[in-house]
Design an enzyme around this catalytic site. Structure first.
Site, PDB file in Angstrom:
ATOM      1  N   LYS A   1      30.003  11.568 -11.276  1.00  0.00           N
ATOM      2  CA  LYS A   1      29.909  11.445  -9.814  1.00  0.00           C
ATOM      3  C   LYS A   1      31.303  11.345  -9.196  1.00  0.00           C
ATOM      4  CE  LYS A   1      26.592  10.900  -7.470  1.00  0.00           C
ATOM      5  NZ  LYS A   1      25.789  11.861  -6.680  1.00  0.00           N
TER       6      LYS A   1
ATOM      7  N   TYR B   1      27.315   8.769 -15.968  1.00  0.00           N
ATOM      8  CA  TYR B   1      26.836   8.935 -14.591  1.00  0.00           C
ATOM      9  C   TYR B   1      27.951   8.734 -13.573  1.00  0.00           C
ATOM     10  CZ  TYR B   1      24.579   7.454 -10.211  1.00  0.00           C
ATOM     11  OH  TYR B   1      24.228   7.286  -8.895  1.00  0.00           O
TER      12      TYR B   1
END
Length: 491
Positions: A241, A237
């Protein structure tokens, strides 16, 4: 920075919101509708096969939520006409060029009208498939930027990232951008195009081997974690990002760009009412597990500061940042929206808040009986955690294995329940270990300057508050957040 009225800024504004069914997006849309019904248009992009399916998703996953009860009460019978005149639900997907919008007339209309783009689309699963996370969290922002560049009257692009793109850095973490190819461990060679090629080659090999979809999913999840840790990030994640931020910074040209990096987002502090939350968000998984009696020990440093921020404060910071940086051509502004510097929250406090709530208001289990909770044993090292697990779980489990062979039904069910608890706790430990031993604090000097400018300018600070210093954590967790979790999230 000169700030005028936020309500005036939103008046007659055409705003594109991606990820419209997400947690923050719902709160953002509700806020706009409630405080500024004179907004020109809200183009709400969500994944769906066509407009009909998109509208169905919007009605069931957005407007049907308790979050909108204040708006419904405020406008009453006028709500339907307000919605039909202000909201355009758009079927699309940010993993594609032109955001996957197939209607060319709609595209032309959006490029003429949209002057604010807010990118909230993301997959937040720590161990998402690498190909999925790359498509949404990395390439998605690029596609949103490409779309924004085609908007003839664009005033600002606001992208919501996460403070945890910093990985496991220690000390005071600055509000600074990531350069293309920058890594957290100093290792050279991070190249987004190469990462995409690794994904393609891995998928090609798996399919050539006739791997099942389940096997492909597991392999892609493992690949994401492995690639993230190669360059110093703890999970897929935050790695994807961070790469999304890199692309925005590299390719922005003269687009006014604001990147908001929230910390751990919790339930609403005040608006539209206290305690609204949706889904299990990071530390909330621990609260849910504890309240249901599934968590009696955990791993963590008692000195760790847990950085949390209520969702309505994040949305307010987004709106004020939009006002503050509209039309700043070529700028890139980054804001940490959190609490670890201005109002730190210590890990042991959260444990105490949970104990106090569930002791007085226990969860009722499936058997109809209240779940009795006790103090959680927090172990400060992996070695002590492994020892605890061995003594309290693994050794009894070995004994039960012998009983199982005798087909004793009672002990067999006990065995499976203990095995399930162990696997659950170990999964939580693996996912959250970096954050439970976190030794960083998120500098929010840029955000503090924004707050001061809002107070000194024309911003309606009673409506657009985002100062965590006003929060009493004891009162917020015991009276607002945990009751909100129980009401809106517990199943």
């Amino acid at each position: 920075m000169e700030l005028g009225s936020a309500l005036h800024f939103l008046d007659n504004r055409a705003i594109l919101v991606t990820g419209a069914t997400g947690f923050l997006a719902k709160i953002f849309v509700e806020k706009i509708l409630r405080v500024q019904p004179n907004v020109k248009k809200l183009y709400l992009l969500l994944r769906a096969a066509d407009t009909t399916a998109a509208v169905q998703r919007f009605n069931s996953e957005v407007m049907a939520k308790d979050l909108f009860k204040v708006v419904k009460h405020k406008y009453g019978e006028e709500l339907n006409s307000l919605m039909s005149s202000k909201i355009i639900v758009v079927a699309g997907d940010i993993t594609y060029q032109n955001l996957g919008i197939k209607d060319t007339n709609l595209l032309d209309q959006m490029w003429r009208e949209v002057d604010v783009v807010v990118n909230l689309a993301a997959t937040t699963s720590f161990d998402e498939r690498y190909d999925v996370a790359m498509g949404i969290n990395t390439m998605g922002p690029k596609h949103v930027l490409d779309f924004a560049k085609k908007c003839q009257n664009l005033r600002i692009l606001l992208h919501v990232s996460t403070a945890y793109v910093s990985g496991e850095k220690e000390g005071l973490i600055q509000e600074t951008p990531y350069q293309m190819g920058e890594t957290l461990n100093g290792k050279c060679g991070l190249d987004i195009e190469r990462e995409k090629k690794i994904i393609e080659e891995t998928l090609k090999t798996l399919r050539a081997e006739n791997a099942s979809e389940k096997s492909i999913t597991l392999a892609m999840k493992d690949l994401g974690i492995q690639r993230a840790r190669t360059y110093g990030w703890p999970n897929t994640y935050v790695f994807t990002k961070a790469m999304g931020e890199m692309l925005l910074g590299k390719l922005r040209d003269n687009v006014p760009l604001v990147i908001i990096r929230p910390t751990i987002i919790t339930s609403t502090y005040n608006e539209p009412f206290p305690g609204w939350v949706e889904g299990i968000r990071t530390i909330d998984s621990l609260a849910v597990a504890y309240g249901k009696g599934r968590l009696t020990c955990f791993l963590g440093d008692p000195k760790t500061i847990i950085d949390v921020i209520p969702a309505d404060m994040v949305v307010n910071a987004m709106i004020v940042a939009m006002v503050g940086h509209a039309d700043e051509r070529g700028c890139e502004r980054i804001y940490h929206v959190g609490s670890s510097v201005s109002n730190p929250l210590e890990l042991p406090w959260i444990q105490d808040f949970g104990y106090r709530h569930f002791s007085k208001h226990p969860w009722i289990g499936k058997d109809g009986k209240p779940v009795i909770v006790g103090k959680v044993t927090v172990l400060s090292t992996m070695a002590s955690f492994q020892t605890y697990m061995a003594i309290h779980y693994l050794l009894p489990l070995k004994g039960l294995e012998i009983v199982n062979t005798a087909c004793c039904q009672y002990f067999q069910s006990t065995y499976h329940e203990m095995d399930r608890k162990i696997k659950f706790v170990l999964k939580l430990v693996d996912l959250y270990r970096p954050y439970l031993f976190f030794k960083g604090l998120y500098d929010d000097m840029n955000t503090e300057k924004l707050r001061r400018a809002a107070k000194e300018g024309g911003i309606e600070t009673d409506l657009f508050y985002f100062d965590p210093k006003v929060i009493c954590w004891d009162d917020y967790f015991v009276k607002t957040h945990i009751p909100g979790l129980v009401k809106h999230v517990f199943k």
